[in-house]
Scaffold this active site. Structure first.
Site, PDB file in Angstrom:
ATOM      1  N   SER A 101      29.832  41.611   5.738  1.00 14.44           N
ATOM      2  CA  SER A 101      28.421  41.917   5.903  1.00 14.44           C
ATOM      3  C   SER A 101      28.216  43.412   5.953  1.00 14.44           C
ATOM      4  CB  SER A 101      27.893  41.308   7.187  1.00 14.44           C
ATOM      5  OG  SER A 101      27.506  40.008   6.944  1.00 14.44           O
ATOM      6  N   HIS A 134      21.342  42.175  10.253  1.00 17.21           N
ATOM      7  CA  HIS A 134      21.984  41.304  11.247  1.00 17.21           C
ATOM      8  C   HIS A 134      23.190  41.974  11.896  1.00 17.21           C
ATOM      9  CE1 HIS A 134      24.636  39.744   7.890  1.00 17.21           C
ATOM     10  NE2 HIS A 134      25.502  39.651   8.878  1.00 17.21           N
ATOM     11  N   ASP A 151      17.975  42.238   4.309  1.00 14.11           N
ATOM     12  CA  ASP A 151      18.924  42.320   5.423  1.00 14.11           C
ATOM     13  C   ASP A 151      19.612  43.697   5.511  1.00 14.11           C
ATOM     14  OD1 ASP A 151      20.682  41.757   7.448  1.00 14.11           O
ATOM     15  OD2 ASP A 151      21.375  39.862   6.607  1.00 14.11           O
TER      16      ASP A 151
HETATM   17  N1  ARG Z   1      25.059  34.222   7.038  1.00 12.03           N
HETATM   18  C1  ARG Z   1      25.144  35.638   7.181  1.00 12.03           C
HETATM   19  C2  ARG Z   1      26.461  35.976   7.879  1.00 12.03           C
HETATM   20  O1  ARG Z   1      27.289  35.147   8.000  1.00 12.03           O
HETATM   21  C3  ARG Z   1      23.965  36.179   7.888  1.00 12.03           C
HETATM   22  C4  ARG Z   1      23.905  35.875   9.331  1.00 12.03           C
HETATM   23  C5  ARG Z   1      22.754  36.435  10.092  1.00 12.03           C
HETATM   24  N2  ARG Z   1      21.522  35.771   9.796  1.00 12.03           N
HETATM   25  C6  ARG Z   1      21.082  34.663  10.424  1.00 12.03           C
HETATM   26  N3  ARG Z   1      20.008  34.102   9.977  1.00 12.03           N
HETATM   27  N4  ARG Z   1      21.705  34.123  11.440  1.00 12.03           N
HETATM   28  O2  ARG Z   1      26.646  36.793   8.706  1.00 12.03           O
HETATM   29  N1  GLU Z   2      26.974  37.299   6.816  1.00 13.21           N
HETATM   30  C1  GLU Z   2      28.398  37.404   6.837  1.00 13.21           C
HETATM   31  C2  GLU Z   2      28.944  38.511   7.737  1.00 13.21           C
HETATM   32  O1  GLU Z   2      28.503  38.712   8.821  1.00 13.21           O
HETATM   33  C3  GLU Z   2      28.871  37.525   5.461  1.00 13.21           C
HETATM   34  C4  GLU Z   2      28.769  36.202   4.897  1.00 13.21           C
HETATM   35  C5  GLU Z   2      30.111  35.595   4.679  1.00 13.21           C
HETATM   36  O2  GLU Z   2      30.674  34.959   5.582  1.00 13.21           O
HETATM   37  O3  GLU Z   2      30.544  35.782   3.567  1.00 13.21           O
HETATM   38  O4  GLU Z   2      29.918  39.145   7.456  1.00 13.21           O
END
Ligand code: ARG
Ligand code: GLU
Length: 654
Positions: free
Chosen positions: A589, A84, A221
């Site tokens: 991330s 991502h 990911d």
């Molecule tokens: N939750 C993770 C973060 O905050 C992954 C985000 C990307 N994935 C998604 N399904 N939108 O960045």
């Molecule tokens: N997916 C998140 C990012 O883009 C990390 C998840 C979080 O917020 O801890 O950094």
């Protein structure tokens, strides 16, 4: 005063090991925590983690793009981050004919690696406490405005000195603890970064928005890039003659695996937390900001999805936008729930009462009341500003009209027209007319219905421009300064409140809130209880992917190749993701997850949604970060990407 603040904070941090695994620590001060880390299992020294005299782990970690982390995994500049995090670049190289998002991408040799103009990575050269230099010339009677100007002037000087050499050096001066302390960060920024590999989204984004922020999780990911440099190993603009960058340090990869209780640490760039704030802010987030923004985004996502489901071309165009809107939308839902369920507002209120009692007769007297008053003044304005951001500013037509760039390749007008109707109506309904510019009201009165208004806006550039510009002006020139002024007053209180909290709780270890600077978080592999009668174990496997697999459901439709491999047998226990107690947030991330020896065991990519309130308060019982097991990455590179040659560059330890 600054000196007292600093040494007090450090001494306290050193004397009192933290009860739980809370905290995001500054690498340069890691010697203050190293004892606790070693007691919990670490077998490295502080110098192994951060050093300016020798290669250390910090030299293998980068800020990737503007908000992710990446790490070096070979001596030839190979870099690992999340899928991502690489997503928008993978998307830019994609078309219906070459759909790298859908099918994945693997360079089979260096000449096939794809350049990404605009993408940079930053290595930290050094960080140092510059509080005295930054506050040089400060006088107690200065206003906050004057103080900020002084800080900027002094900081600019420091940054200029630090980057004299050129050669990609960049510097920033960051306030910690609300300006009680300042640190200079000096980076070297590389700008020829090429895409090497990415799994298909059905692996890299497996589970999609359905599983995002959740456990059990099975998302592969990751994506792989390579840093290129000039012949001298220094940063250079893209050129076919550039060569792979040779890092001072790259991570060794451990295939030994993880089990419950193992020590782990995360090295990366957490973006933003607010751990020491007043209950009034938490209340605002829980009762106003989160619920309202969630509702607005539910509408917006519904509109995008309708068209994305009808056309593969639109799905490609909007996939990146959809994911970023959906991501915060879902996080806020977890955060709101977590704050309520754990009664964080009353917990904070009780703390503030105890603090206020203690503060009587000290210079901290009245602080919490003053903060409450300031929030009462700020919240309605801030709410309007957030509304403007989430509604009218989300209309791409209006963005273009006010001069922001929208990539025509990723624009589909029917979606935008529906978003205009829904968002402009929501904005109009939620806010009093005093929060709208005259031009908005004039146009609204001029057209009989929102439908007619929309038709006119999309047909008449001038009209769109007048509306967009008047809104921007109203919010940026009218409202933003008021919000900023109150924000400064609040910040000023927090500067004292922060010190007050440290004196009030001398037994507690304090760490500065995240601000995208490099940090170390440490903890252990651990499951958790999301709700009564359920215990989540901390490791997921390929078996779980096959259990979720369903060709009818977009988010769970895995590549046939993966089904075939599984059917061959022997891969049931192939690990995919794991949970740990490391305190992380957005920006972490792609961060390396390391074991007790400092070898790579995974990459961080998420948190569990029951624990996303950790940006405001960390609860060791339910706050977990989610990592991708490095062994799954290796499995995918080999079995799906058939890019085994990449493994030859890596160094393995077991
Ligand atoms: N939750 C993770 C973060 O905050 C992954 C985000 C990307 N994935 C998604 N399904 N939108 O960045
Ligand atoms: N997916 C998140 C990012 O883009 C990390 C998840 C979080 O917020 O801890 O950094």
């Amino acid at each position: 005063m600054k000196k007292t603040f600093l040494s007090a904070a450090l001494i306290l941090a050193a004397l009192h090991p933290l009860k739980a695994d809370e905290g995001m620590w500054l690498p340069a001060l890691i010697s203050e925590r190293i004892g606790d880390m070693q007691a919990k299992g670490l077998r490295l020294s502080a110098e192994d983690i951060y050093s300016v005299n020798q290669a250390s782990l910090k030299d293998a970690v980068v800020l990737f793009g503007s908000g992710c982390t990446g790490e070096l995994i070979s001596g030839e500049g190979l870099l690992l981050t999340n899928h991502h995090c690489g997503y928008s670049y993978i998307q830019k190289h994609s078309s219906v004919e070459h759909d790298y998002l859908k099918d994945g991408f693997w360079a089979m040799n260096r000449s096939q690696e794809l350049p990404n103009p605009g993408l940079t990575v930053r290595f930290l050269e050094r960080m140092e406490d510059v509080t005295d230099a930054v506050l040089k010339g400060y006088k107690a009677k200065m206003t906050e405005e004057q103080r900020l100007a002084l800080v900027k002037k002094n900081a600019d000087k420091l940054k200029e000195q630090a980057t004299k050499e050129g050669n990609g050096l960049k510097a920033s001066v960051e306030a910690l603890y609300y300006g009680n302390q300042y640190f200079l960060f000096v980076f070297r920024e590389y700008r020829d970064i090429r895409l090497v590999g990415a799994p298909p989204s059905s692996i890299g984004k497996f589970g999609g928005e359905t599983d995002n922020w959740m456990w059990p999780r099975h998302t592969g990911d990751f994506s792989i890039f390579r840093i290129y440099a000039g012949e001298d190993n220094l940063p250079a603009d893209y050129s076919a003659s550039n060569v792979p960058y040779q890092p001072k340090k790259s991570l060794k990869i451990s295939r030994a695996g993880v089990k419950e209780g193992d020590f782990t640490f995360v090295y990366g760039c957490p973006g933003s937390t607010q751990e020491y704030v007043h209950s009034e802010l938490v209340k605002y987030i829980q009762d106003v900001s989160d619920p309202e923004k969630i509702a607005l985004r539910t509408t917006r996502l519904g509109l995008m999805k309708k068209y994305m489901d009808q056309s593969q071309a639109v799905r490609i165009q909007y996939s990146s936008k959809f994911a970023s809107v959906a991501n915060a939308w879902k996080k806020w839902q977890g955060e709101e729930k977590g704050l309520r369920k754990n009664r964080i507002v009353p917990v904070k209120q009780a703390y503030e009462e105890r603090f206020a009692d203690w503060a009587q007769g000290t210079r901290y007297e009245g602080l919490t009341e003053r903060l409450a008053q300031l929030y009462a003044a700020r919240n309605p304005l801030y709410r309007a500003y957030e509304y403007y951001n989430e509604t009218v500013r989300s209309v791409e037509k209006l963005q273009m009209a006010s001069g922001r760039r929208v990539d025509p390749k990723d624009y589909y007008q029917p979606i935008d027209e529906e978003i205009f109707v829904a968002m402009v109506s929501a904005f109009d309904k939620a806010l009093e007319d005093s929060y709208k510019p005259e031009e908005f009201i004039r146009q609204r009165e001029r057209f009989g219905s929102i439908g007619e208004w929309k038709d006119a806006i999309f047909a008449d550039e001038e009209l769109a421009k007048e509306l967009a510009v008047s809104l921007d002006k109203f919010y940026n020139q009218n409202l933003a300064p008021q919000v900023r002024e109150l924000g400064q007053a609040i910040n000023l209180c927090y500067r004292d409140y922060m010190q007050g909290q440290m004196e009030f709780e001398p037994g507690k270890s304090f760490y500065p809130d995240a601000n995208l600077t490099l940090r170390v978080a440490y903890g252990k592999v651990a499951g958790y209880r999301p709700t009564d009668a359920i215990w989540y174990t901390p490791v997921s496997t390929l078996r779980g992917i096959i259990e979720k697999d369903n060709p009818e459901i977009f988010d769970y439709n895995i590549p046939q190749a993966l089904r075939d491999i599984y059917a061959r047998g022997g891969y049931e226990e192939q690990p995919v993701c794991f949970l740990a107690t490391n305190h992380t947030t957005g920006g972490n991330s792609g961060s390396p997850v390391l074991n007790a020896e400092g070898n790579l065991i995974g990459i961080n990519f998420d948190r569990v949604w029951e624990g996303t309130m950790s940006d405001l308060i960390y609860d060791p019982e339910i706050c977990r970060n989610v990592s991708l097991d490095v062994r799954y990455i290796l499995f995918i590179i080999k079995e799906i990407g058939h890019a085994d040659y990449l493994l030859n560059e890596m160094e393995f330890v077991d």
